[in-house]
Design a protein around this motif. Structure first.
Motif, short mmCIF file in Angstrom:
data_model
loop_
_atom_site.label_atom_id
_atom_site.label_comp_id
_atom_site.label_asym_id
_atom_site.label_seq_id
_atom_site.Cartn_x
_atom_site.Cartn_y
_atom_site.Cartn_z
N VAL A 248 -3.06 2.01 -3.52
CA VAL A 248 -1.67 1.51 -3.47
C VAL A 248 -1.64 0.02 -3.17
N LYS B 277 -3.34 -2.23 -4.32
CA LYS B 277 -3.60 -3.03 -5.52
C LYS B 277 -2.31 -3.38 -6.27
N HIS B 278 -1.23 -2.68 -5.97
CA HIS B 278 0.03 -2.98 -6.66
C HIS B 278 0.51 -4.38 -6.24
N VAL C 163 3.42 -4.55 -3.56
CA VAL C 163 3.26 -3.92 -2.26
C VAL C 163 2.79 -4.96 -1.25
N ASP D 216 14.05 -0.02 -4.74
CA ASP D 216 13.30 0.86 -5.64
C ASP D 216 14.25 1.54 -6.62
N TYR E 14 13.18 -2.34 -11.05
CA TYR E 14 11.98 -2.15 -10.23
C TYR E 14 11.80 -0.66 -9.95
N TYR F 78 9.16 1.02 -8.02
CA TYR F 78 7.97 1.00 -7.17
C TYR F 78 7.39 2.39 -6.94
N ASP G 285 5.47 3.52 -9.97
CA ASP G 285 4.17 2.84 -10.10
C ASP G 285 3.16 3.39 -9.10
N VAL G 286 3.60 3.59 -7.87
CA VAL G 286 2.70 4.11 -6.84
C VAL G 286 2.27 5.53 -7.16
N LEU H 62 -0.55 5.29 -9.50
CA LEU H 62 -1.76 4.85 -8.79
C LEU H 62 -2.41 6.01 -8.03
#
Length: 440
Positions: A364, A366-367, A370, A401, A405, A407, A410-411, A414
């Motif tokens: 996470v 790496k986002h 974040v 969120d 966006y 988030y 995306d997480v 991941l």
């Protein structure tokens, strides 16, 4: 010429009388050598003005035209004067005619014809001003229906007569009487004052909103205060021009107070709530808020009565300012503060759950959105579920969120990829179905 007009209305009699006076003046001009010389001077003045304007206009246009893209004060001043170049011809003709008038009065002791010509050139200048120079729609209407008729009356020498007649005509409103001239003067002055008020308010608002060192709430408050001051001054000046003493407004202010106490209390409450919001800065343009009734959105505009929220599906919601004071409001933005979200997931009971936090937190982190401050991603054990061990990862981001966006989405990707790369099974519900034979 003799006409029996005794049986005609007074208006017709006056009209014929003015026509006869005009005919006598025109006949006198046609038969007078001094008048012919003045006509000649008018033609010469116009010819000289036309010749000189043809030479000067290209030079002025080149001098007053700034380079493309320049926004300095000098460039702005040059652009302002450039728009008045079309007035060069009638103004030069007016100036040359004025010189000729002095000479004519010195030689013949009369200058009525050339004075009439001067007024004609001013009328032409006013016509060019209204038709070619003024671009604002309101000012153009004002010029077309007020300035040009006034200039026409001035050109014909009837302005003083029309003014005297309008001053004699009165309008009664109860115990108060106004002359028609006062009403017309008030309309003209009010139109000009409030147009100037609107223009100066726009300029002041633009200047205030460019002051980045001020908080958005402070800029909004300063803009509203400037608007009240500008229109307040315009109103006081208008009362003074019309001739109404400010002390006579005491009854009006009392009526307004009664109206605010009964019928307008909600409007007054919303207005005062708006001032409080601007002073305290609890919510301002750009904040994402959620109200107690479940409505949520980004504040895109604040007015004296309400705030306008824009939802992520593009709809606008008008929320009275009072609701921001009297109800619970959640502000997710607060001008750039971060927000925490979490994404739940589960793993199989066959998994070594001790390795899960490191794997998920590193994935996470790496986002790009974040944050590591105020806290880095945190993977927490939640419960032993029916089908697997339940976890949730908490993370902080700047923003909401939702909308553009995503988030949490995306997480989630991941987490899925990290678990797959490490051979960790994501469980799904298992059910054991027992079939019993009723005959045994």
């Amino acid at each position: 010429m003799n006409f029996d007009l005794a049986s005609q209305p007074e208006f017709v009699q006056n009209l014929v009388s003015y026509a006869l006076q005009g005919w006598d003046i025109a006949k006198g001009w046609l038969l007078s050598p001094a008048a012919w010389s003045q006509f000649g001077l008018l033609v010469a003045a116009f010819a000289a003005a036309w010749f000189l304007s043809k030479r000067l206009q290209p030079l002025l246009e080149r001098f007053l035209t700034p380079e493309d893209g320049k926004v300095s004060i000098l460039a702005t001043i040059r652009r302002f004067f450039l728009i008045f170049v079309p007035l060069l011809l009638p103004l030069l003709a007016w100036a040359f005619t004025g010189i000729g008038e002095q000479a004519t009065r010195a030689l013949f002791g009369s200058g009525a014809v050339i004075a009439f010509g001067k007024r004609v050139f001013l009328l032409l200048a006013a016509r060019i001003l209204v038709r070619e120079i003024i671009t604002d729609g309101f000012l153009r209407v004002l010029g077309r229906f007020i300035l040009l008729p006034i200039m026409a009356l001035y050109t014909l020498g009837l302005l003083d007569l029309a003014t005297a007649r309008l001053n004699e005509m009165t309008i009664a409103l109860g115990n108060i009487e106004f002359t028609v001239m006062a009403v017309i003067r008030g309309i003209i002055a009010g139109s000009i004052l409030f147009w100037l008020g609107r223009w100066s308010n726009d300029q002041t608002g633009t200047y205030i909103h460019k002051q980045e060192e001020l908080r958005p709430a402070a800029r909004q408050l300063a803009s509203k205060a400037a608007e009240l001051v500008i229109y307040g001054i315009a109103f006081i000046l208008l009362m003074s021009i019309i001739g109404i003493p400010l002390t006579s407004l005491a009854v009006l202010s009392g009526a307004i107070g009664v109206g605010l106490g009964f019928g307008l209390q909600k409007i007054a409450s919303n207005y005062i709530s708006g001032v409080i919001l601007l002073l305290e800065g609890q919510a301002t343009v750009g904040d994402y808020v959620e109200l107690d009734n479940g409505m949520s959105g980004t504040i895109v505009q604040t007015t004296a009565r309400a705030m306008i929220l824009e939802t992520f599906d593009g709809r606008w919601i008008v929320v009275p300012n009072e609701d921001f004071i009297t109800t619970r409001v959640i502000n997710y933005s607060d001008q750039g503060s971060s927000n925490r979200y979490e994404v739940p997931f589960s793993v199989s009971y066959k998994t070594d759950i001790n390795v899960i936090p490191d794997i998920i937190e590193n994935a996470v982190a790496k986002h790009p959105a974040v944050l590591s401050d105020p806290f880095p991603p945190d993977c927490e054990f939640r419960a032993f579920g029916e089908s697997g061990v339940e976890f949730a990862v908490e993370f902080w981001v700047n923003g909401i969120d939702d909308g553009r966006y995503k988030y949490s989405s995306d997480v989630g990707f991941l987490i899925w990829n990290a678990l797959k790369d490490n051979g960790i099974e994501i469980p799904y519900p298992h059910r054991v179905v027992e079939i019993r034979n009723q005959n045994t």
